[in-house]
Design a protein around this motif. Structure first.
Motif, short mmCIF file in Angstrom:
data_model
loop_
_atom_site.label_atom_id
_atom_site.label_comp_id
_atom_site.label_asym_id
_atom_site.label_seq_id
_atom_site.Cartn_x
_atom_site.Cartn_y
_atom_site.Cartn_z
N UNK A 80 -7.51 -1.31 -9.30
CA UNK A 80 -6.41 -1.31 -8.31
C UNK A 80 -6.90 -0.99 -6.90
N UNK A 81 -8.14 -0.56 -6.76
CA UNK A 81 -8.71 -0.32 -5.43
C UNK A 81 -9.12 -1.63 -4.75
N UNK A 82 -9.15 -2.70 -5.49
CA UNK A 82 -9.54 -4.00 -4.92
C UNK A 82 -8.63 -4.38 -3.76
N UNK A 83 -9.19 -5.12 -2.81
CA UNK A 83 -8.42 -5.55 -1.65
C UNK A 83 -9.29 -5.47 -0.41
N UNK A 84 -8.64 -5.56 0.73
CA UNK A 84 -9.36 -5.50 2.00
C UNK A 84 -9.05 -4.17 2.69
N UNK A 85 -10.10 -3.52 3.16
CA UNK A 85 -9.97 -2.24 3.85
C UNK A 85 -10.23 -2.46 5.33
N UNK A 86 -9.27 -2.04 6.14
CA UNK A 86 -9.38 -2.20 7.58
C UNK A 86 -9.50 -0.86 8.27
N UNK A 87 -10.35 -0.86 9.28
CA UNK A 87 -10.42 0.23 10.24
C UNK A 87 -9.76 -0.27 11.52
#
Lengths: 112, 114
Positions: A80-87
């Motif tokens: 469930x941590x999958x995805x895109x992480x943005x700063x």
């Protein structure tokens, strides 16, 4: 305007692994936020962290404002941590828009 | 429930038509923002508003217009002058616009121009 660079651009890990995502920015900032964008496009606030260190469960973040970088740590990864992480940052000078400037993101895939 | 709502979720438009995207918040936030996201990219700022009846252009305002007649509402109109309008549009809000204000985002509207 301010530049935001995120690394790595892509990351594939097995479930249970730990990871570190990096965000470099080119100038002083008022505000720095980390977001997780889920598969439906929703941006979920992870941390508001213009400086210092914060922890929330398996996630933690550190911003070293004087050296212009921030790190996001994910421990014991789950699918469930999958995805895109943005700063995203807000420039300190205030000469431009008051909105956030985003990096291009890190695309994280956690395999079972 | 407190939050930010956007409608519609999906929107299809023919070339040459103007369309308006809705953004409403019940968080009593002063500031509201519109961003655009293209595939594989981060978000870019279109417009923002610090107070009712006042708004400022962001980095990519050409071809867009906004209004802020009520504190809780900040609609975005995509005009026919916008050359590449197909994108994912996200609305955000924050308590204020000065330093140290966290932004929160709505679920977004996907606009497709046919």
């Amino acid at each position: 305007g301010i530049q935001v660079e995120q690394s790595p651009p892509d990351l594939i890990l097995q479930e249970g692994a730990n990871s570190t995502l990096r965000c470099n920015f080119s100038d002083s900032v008022n505000n720095l936020q980390w977001f997780h964008q889920n598969p439906w496009g929703q941006l979920i606030n992870l941390f508001y962290i213009p400086s210092g260190t914060k922890q929330n469960g398996r996630l933690s973040a550190t911003t070293v404002a004087t050296e212009r970088y921030s790190l996001l740590y994910i421990s014991s990864s789950q699918t469930t941590d999958s995805g895109v992480y943005f700063c995203a940052v807000q420039e300190y000078s205030g000469g431009g828009a008051d909105g956030l400037t985003f990096g291009k993101g890190t695309h994280l895939i956690i395999q079972p | 429930d407190g939050g930010i709502t956007q409608s519609p979720k999906y929107l299809f438009r023919k070339e040459g038509q103007n369309v308006t995207l809705s953004c409403e918040q019940n968080l009593n936030h002063d500031a509201m923002y519109w961003y655009r996201q293209d595939p594989g990219q981060g978000l870019r700022l279109i417009y923002y508003s610090q107070i009712v009846n006042d708004f400022q252009k962001g980095d990519i305002a050409e071809g867009y217009s906004v209004s802020r007649e009520k504190k809780e509402s900040f609609p975005l109109t995509v005009t026919s002058a916008q050359k590449n309008p197909t994108a994912f549009y996200l609305c955000a809000s924050s308590m204020g616009t000065g330093p140290y204000n966290e932004q929160f985002f709505g679920p977004g509207t996907r606009l497709t121009v046919l």
